[in-house]
Design a protein around this motif. Structure first.
Motif, PDB file in Angstrom:
ATOM      1  N   LYS A  22       0.832  -1.211   0.000  1.00 18.75           N
ATOM      2  CA  LYS A  22       0.000   0.000   0.000  1.00 18.75           C
ATOM      3  C   LYS A  22       0.863   1.256   0.000  1.00 18.75           C
ATOM      4  CE  LYS A  22      -4.457  -1.386   1.868  1.00 18.75           C
ATOM      5  NZ  LYS A  22      -5.454  -1.178   2.934  1.00 18.75           N
ATOM      6  N   ALA A  23       1.997   1.197   0.683  1.00 22.05           N
ATOM      7  CA  ALA A  23       2.892   2.356   0.706  1.00 22.05           C
ATOM      8  C   ALA A  23       3.383   2.688  -0.694  1.00 22.05           C
ATOM      9  CB  ALA A  23       4.068   2.087   1.638  1.00 22.05           C
ATOM     10  N   VAL A  24       3.698   1.644  -1.475  1.00 23.60           N
ATOM     11  CA  VAL A  24       4.107   1.863  -2.861  1.00 23.60           C
ATOM     12  C   VAL A  24       2.971   2.488  -3.648  1.00 23.60           C
ATOM     13  CG1 VAL A  24       4.800   0.734  -5.010  1.00 23.60           C
ATOM     14  CG2 VAL A  24       5.797  -0.002  -2.839  1.00 23.60           C
ATOM     15  N   LEU A  25       1.758   1.975  -3.465  1.00 19.43           N
ATOM     16  CA  LEU A  25       0.605   2.458  -4.225  1.00 19.43           C
ATOM     17  C   LEU A  25       0.195   3.862  -3.831  1.00 19.43           C
ATOM     18  CD1 LEU A  25      -1.564  -0.797  -4.258  1.00 19.43           C
ATOM     19  CD2 LEU A  25      -0.098   0.083  -6.073  1.00 19.43           C
ATOM     20  N   HIS A  26       0.603   4.308  -2.653  1.00 23.04           N
ATOM     21  CA  HIS A  26       0.316   5.676  -2.244  1.00 23.04           C
ATOM     22  C   HIS A  26       1.248   6.672  -2.918  1.00 23.04           C
ATOM     23  CE1 HIS A  26      -1.810   4.341   1.723  1.00 23.04           C
ATOM     24  NE2 HIS A  26      -2.593   4.257   0.671  1.00 23.04           N
ATOM     25  N   GLY A  27       2.355   6.165  -3.465  1.00 25.59           N
ATOM     26  CA  GLY A  27       3.324   7.067  -4.075  1.00 25.59           C
ATOM     27  C   GLY A  27       3.527   6.894  -5.561  1.00 25.59           C
ATOM     28  N   ARG A  28       3.050   5.788  -6.122  1.00 27.40           N
ATOM     29  CA  ARG A  28       3.215   5.527  -7.542  1.00 27.40           C
ATOM     30  C   ARG A  28       1.940   4.952  -8.140  1.00 27.40           C
ATOM     31  NH1 ARG A  28       8.682   5.689  -9.153  1.00 27.40           N
ATOM     32  NH2 ARG A  28       7.742   5.884 -11.225  1.00 27.40           N
ATOM     33  N   THR A  29       1.698   5.270  -9.385  1.00 24.09           N
ATOM     34  CA  THR A  29       0.603   4.661 -10.137  1.00 24.09           C
ATOM     35  C   THR A  29       1.191   3.568 -11.018  1.00 24.09           C
ATOM     36  OG1 THR A  29      -0.682   6.713 -10.186  1.00 24.09           O
ATOM     37  CG2 THR A  29      -1.243   5.031 -11.824  1.00 24.09           C
ATOM     38  N   LEU A  30       0.801   2.331 -10.775  1.00 22.85           N
ATOM     39  CA  LEU A  30       1.284   1.211 -11.577  1.00 22.85           C
ATOM     40  C   LEU A  30       0.384   1.082 -12.797  1.00 22.85           C
ATOM     41  CD1 LEU A  30       2.039  -1.397  -8.759  1.00 22.85           C
ATOM     42  CD2 LEU A  30       3.445   0.500  -9.611  1.00 22.85           C
ATOM     43  N   VAL A  31       0.949   1.286 -13.955  1.00 21.87           N
ATOM     44  CA  VAL A  31       0.187   1.359 -15.200  1.00 21.87           C
ATOM     45  C   VAL A  31       0.444   0.109 -16.027  1.00 21.87           C
ATOM     46  CG1 VAL A  31      -0.218   2.685 -17.311  1.00 21.87           C
ATOM     47  CG2 VAL A  31       0.377   3.874 -15.187  1.00 21.87           C
ATOM     48  N   ALA A  32      -0.618  -0.655 -16.285  1.00 21.45           N
ATOM     49  CA  ALA A  32      -0.495  -1.870 -17.102  1.00 21.45           C
ATOM     50  C   ALA A  32      -0.458  -1.463 -18.573  1.00 21.45           C
ATOM     51  CB  ALA A  32      -1.656  -2.805 -16.836  1.00 21.45           C
ATOM     52  N   THR A  33       0.708  -1.550 -19.154  1.00 18.12           N
ATOM     53  CA  THR A  33       0.892  -1.066 -20.518  1.00 18.12           C
ATOM     54  C   THR A  33       0.208  -1.952 -21.556  1.00 18.12           C
ATOM     55  OG1 THR A  33       2.989  -2.275 -20.603  1.00 18.12           O
ATOM     56  CG2 THR A  33       3.079   0.039 -19.975  1.00 18.12           C
ATOM     57  N   ASP A  34      -0.112  -3.177 -21.187  1.00 20.61           N
ATOM     58  CA  ASP A  34      -0.736  -4.100 -22.133  1.00 20.61           C
ATOM     59  C   ASP A  34      -2.187  -4.411 -21.786  1.00 20.61           C
ATOM     60  OD1 ASP A  34      -0.136  -5.458 -19.805  1.00 20.61           O
ATOM     61  OD2 ASP A  34       0.574  -7.280 -20.796  1.00 20.61           O
ATOM     62  N   ALA A  35      -2.756  -3.661 -20.825  1.00 22.66           N
ATOM     63  CA  ALA A  35      -4.109  -4.007 -20.389  1.00 22.66           C
ATOM     64  C   ALA A  35      -5.013  -2.801 -20.136  1.00 22.66           C
ATOM     65  CB  ALA A  35      -4.040  -4.876 -19.135  1.00 22.66           C
ATOM     66  N   ASP A  36      -4.525  -1.591 -20.297  1.00 24.03           N
ATOM     67  CA  ASP A  36      -5.362  -0.395 -20.182  1.00 24.03           C
ATOM     68  C   ASP A  36      -6.008  -0.243 -18.807  1.00 24.03           C
ATOM     69  OD1 ASP A  36      -6.491   1.988 -21.165  1.00 24.03           O
ATOM     70  OD2 ASP A  36      -8.368   0.988 -21.684  1.00 24.03           O
ATOM     71  N   TRP A  37      -5.231  -0.493 -17.730  1.00 26.09           N
ATOM     72  CA  TRP A  37      -5.709  -0.192 -16.397  1.00 26.09           C
ATOM     73  C   TRP A  37      -4.532   0.249 -15.532  1.00 26.09           C
ATOM     74  CZ3 TRP A  37      -3.107  -3.209 -12.977  1.00 26.09           C
ATOM     75  CH2 TRP A  37      -2.804  -4.532 -13.314  1.00 26.09           C
ATOM     76  N   SER A  38      -4.849   0.834 -14.404  1.00 31.05           N
ATOM     77  CA  SER A  38      -3.807   1.277 -13.486  1.00 31.05           C
ATOM     78  C   SER A  38      -4.335   1.217 -12.062  1.00 31.05           C
ATOM     79  CB  SER A  38      -3.354   2.706 -13.821  1.00 31.05           C
ATOM     80  OG  SER A  38      -4.434   3.620 -13.660  1.00 31.05           O
ATOM     81  N   VAL A  39      -3.417   1.127 -11.098  1.00 30.16           N
ATOM     82  CA  VAL A  39      -3.756   1.184  -9.678  1.00 30.16           C
ATOM     83  C   VAL A  39      -2.734   2.064  -8.983  1.00 30.16           C
ATOM     84  CG1 VAL A  39      -4.922  -1.056  -9.550  1.00 30.16           C
ATOM     85  CG2 VAL A  39      -2.447  -0.954  -9.233  1.00 30.16           C
ATOM     86  N   GLY A  40      -3.156   2.717  -7.902  1.00 27.80           N
ATOM     87  CA  GLY A  40      -2.264   3.586  -7.149  1.00 27.80           C
ATOM     88  C   GLY A  40      -2.451   5.045  -7.517  1.00 27.80           C
ATOM     89  N   ARG A  41      -1.573   5.858  -6.962  1.00 28.42           N
ATOM     90  CA  ARG A  41      -1.600   7.279  -7.289  1.00 28.42           C
ATOM     91  C   ARG A  41      -0.189   7.831  -7.180  1.00 28.42           C
ATOM     92  NH1 ARG A  41      -4.560   7.268  -2.275  1.00 28.42           N
ATOM     93  NH2 ARG A  41      -3.349   8.130  -0.538  1.00 28.42           N
ATOM     94  N   GLY A  42       0.071   8.833  -7.994  1.00 30.52           N
ATOM     95  CA  GLY A  42       1.407   9.402  -8.039  1.00 30.52           C
ATOM     96  C   GLY A  42       2.001   9.225  -9.424  1.00 30.52           C
ATOM     97  N   PRO A  43       3.289   9.467  -9.560  1.00 34.02           N
ATOM     98  CA  PRO A  43       3.936   9.321 -10.867  1.00 34.02           C
ATOM     99  C   PRO A  43       3.755   7.917 -11.430  1.00 34.02           C
ATOM    100  CG  PRO A  43       5.394  10.425  -9.304  1.00 34.02           C
ATOM    101  CD  PRO A  43       4.221   9.943  -8.519  1.00 34.02           C
ATOM    102  N   ALA A  44       3.585   7.853 -12.736  1.00 29.23           N
ATOM    103  CA  ALA A  44       3.323   6.569 -13.395  1.00 29.23           C
ATOM    104  C   ALA A  44       4.557   5.691 -13.408  1.00 29.23           C
ATOM    105  CB  ALA A  44       2.840   6.809 -14.828  1.00 29.23           C
ATOM    106  N   LEU A  45       4.328   4.411 -13.165  1.00 25.76           N
ATOM    107  CA  LEU A  45       5.375   3.394 -13.270  1.00 25.76           C
ATOM    108  C   LEU A  45       4.816   2.280 -14.153  1.00 25.76           C
ATOM    109  CD1 LEU A  45       8.183   2.451 -12.416  1.00 25.76           C
ATOM    110  CD2 LEU A  45       7.136   1.378 -10.424  1.00 25.76           C
ATOM    111  N   PRO A  46       5.252   2.200 -15.407  1.00 20.36           N
ATOM    112  CA  PRO A  46       4.669   1.219 -16.326  1.00 20.36           C
ATOM    113  C   PRO A  46       5.189  -0.190 -16.100  1.00 20.36           C
ATOM    114  CG  PRO A  46       6.371   2.485 -17.442  1.00 20.36           C
ATOM    115  CD  PRO A  46       6.232   3.079 -16.071  1.00 20.36           C
ATOM    116  N   GLY A  47       4.372  -1.146 -16.448  1.00 20.35           N
ATOM    117  CA  GLY A  47       4.742  -2.562 -16.401  1.00 20.35           C
ATOM    118  C   GLY A  47       3.638  -3.362 -17.063  1.00 20.35           C
ATOM    119  N   THR A  48       3.870  -4.626 -17.304  1.00 23.17           N
ATOM    120  CA  THR A  48       2.809  -5.457 -17.864  1.00 23.17           C
ATOM    121  C   THR A  48       1.810  -5.803 -16.765  1.00 23.17           C
ATOM    122  OG1 THR A  48       3.931  -7.542 -17.398  1.00 23.17           O
ATOM    123  CG2 THR A  48       4.450  -6.462 -19.508  1.00 23.17           C
ATOM    124  N   ALA A  49       0.623  -6.224 -17.184  1.00 19.77           N
ATOM    125  CA  ALA A  49      -0.384  -6.646 -16.205  1.00 19.77           C
ATOM    126  C   ALA A  49       0.167  -7.764 -15.330  1.00 19.77           C
ATOM    127  CB  ALA A  49      -1.648  -7.094 -16.932  1.00 19.77           C
TER     128      ALA A  49
END
Length: 231
Positions: free
Chosen positions: A175-202
C-alpha cells in the motif's frame, strides 16, 4: 484507462448508480481457467515438475491447488481442509498444502481435464464465481506461466479487477508503494495507485501486488544526444 472500479461493489469510486456492479465473474473465470488448461496441456513432463512461483510448489502442485480450491463445493472445501488440519498442524496453510499436493498426484492429463470441467461448470453458473475465485485463477495461472517463460493471455478486465481488489486489501508495504506511484499496465489499459506513473505489464504488476515479483523497473530516461561537434 479503463474504470475497473465500476465492476466491483463497495470499491472506492465516487458514489453513484450501483446497477453495473456485479459479483459474478463466471465469464472471466471460465476464460482464465481455459487459458490455464490450454497452457498446461502443452507442457512437457519435466515442466510439470518445475518450480512454480508458489514457495515449495511444483507446477503440478499449483494445478492440484486450482482443482481443489475452485473445483470443490463450499462444503467439501471446508471438510477436506479441516480433515487435514485438525490434530495435525498448527498452521492452517499446511492443511492447504497437504490437500493441494494430494490433488496434484493425478496424471497431468487428468488435471487438465479436471480444470476444463471446472471451467465448464463456471460457464454454466455452477459453484462459486466471485472475485475471490477469479483472483485464485489469475494469480495461480501466472504462478505457473511465469517461471516457465510462457505467456498466459488474460482479459484486461480480469487482471485489472484482481489488481484493484488487491490494492484495497494489500499489506502495508505494498500500500505504501501504491500511495506514491501509479502502476500502469501497458498491455491491459488499467492502473492502480496514485502518483507518478510506473509502467509494467499486467502480469508484472499483479505478481508484485501478490508478493510474487519485484516492483516493475522504472524506465530509463531517454539518452541525450551527444553535443554537436564544432564545425
Amino acid at each position: 484507462m479503463a474504470d475497473l472500479a465500476k465492476y466491483l461493489p463497495l470499491s472506492r469510486r465516487p458514489a453513484g448508480d450501483e446497477s453495473g456492479a456485479n459479483s459474478n465473474w463466471s465469464g472471466h473465470l471460465t476464460a482464465t481457467l481455459t487459458a490455464t488448461a490450454d497452457l498446461l496441456d502443452g507442457l512437457a513432463a519435466e515442466q510439470w515438475e518445475a518450480p512454480s512461483l508458489c514457495a515449495e510448489w511444483r507446477v503440478r502442485d499449483v494445478a492440484g491447488h486450482i482443482v481443489w480450491r475452485l473445483g470443490s463445493s463450499s462444503r467439501d472445501l471446508v471438510r477436506t481442509a479441516a480433515r487435514a488440519y485438525l490434530g495435525h498442524f498448527v498452521n492452517p496453510n499446511r492443511a492447504i498444502d497437504v490437500v493441494s499436493r494430494a490433488a496434484a498426484e493425478a496424471a497431468p492429463a487428468d488435471l487438465v481435464a479436471r480444470i476444463r470441467q471446472i471451467a465448464a461448470d463456471k460457464a454454466a453458473g455452477r459453484g462459486r464465481c466471485g472475485i475471490i475465485e477469479l483472483t485464485e485463477a489469475v494469480v495461480h495461472g501466472y504462478d505457473i506461466a511465469r517461471p516457465l517463460g510462457l505467456s498466459l493471455m488474460l482479459a484486461p478486465t480480469a487482471s485489472g479487477a484482481v489488481a484493484l481488489r488487491r490494492s484495497l486489501i494489500a499489506p502495508t508495504g505494498i500500500k505504501a508503494v501504491l500511495h506514491g506511484r501509479t502502476l500502469v499496465a501497458t498491455d491491459a489499459d488499467w492502473s492502480v495507485g496514485r502518483g507518478p506513473a510506473l509502467p509494467g505489464t499486467a502480469e508484472e504488476i499483479v505478481l508484485f501486488l501478490f508478493n510474487r515479483g519485484p516492483l516493475p523497473a522504472s524506465p530509463l530516461p531517454a539518452a541525450s544526444p551527444p553535443p554537436a561537434k564544432p564545425q
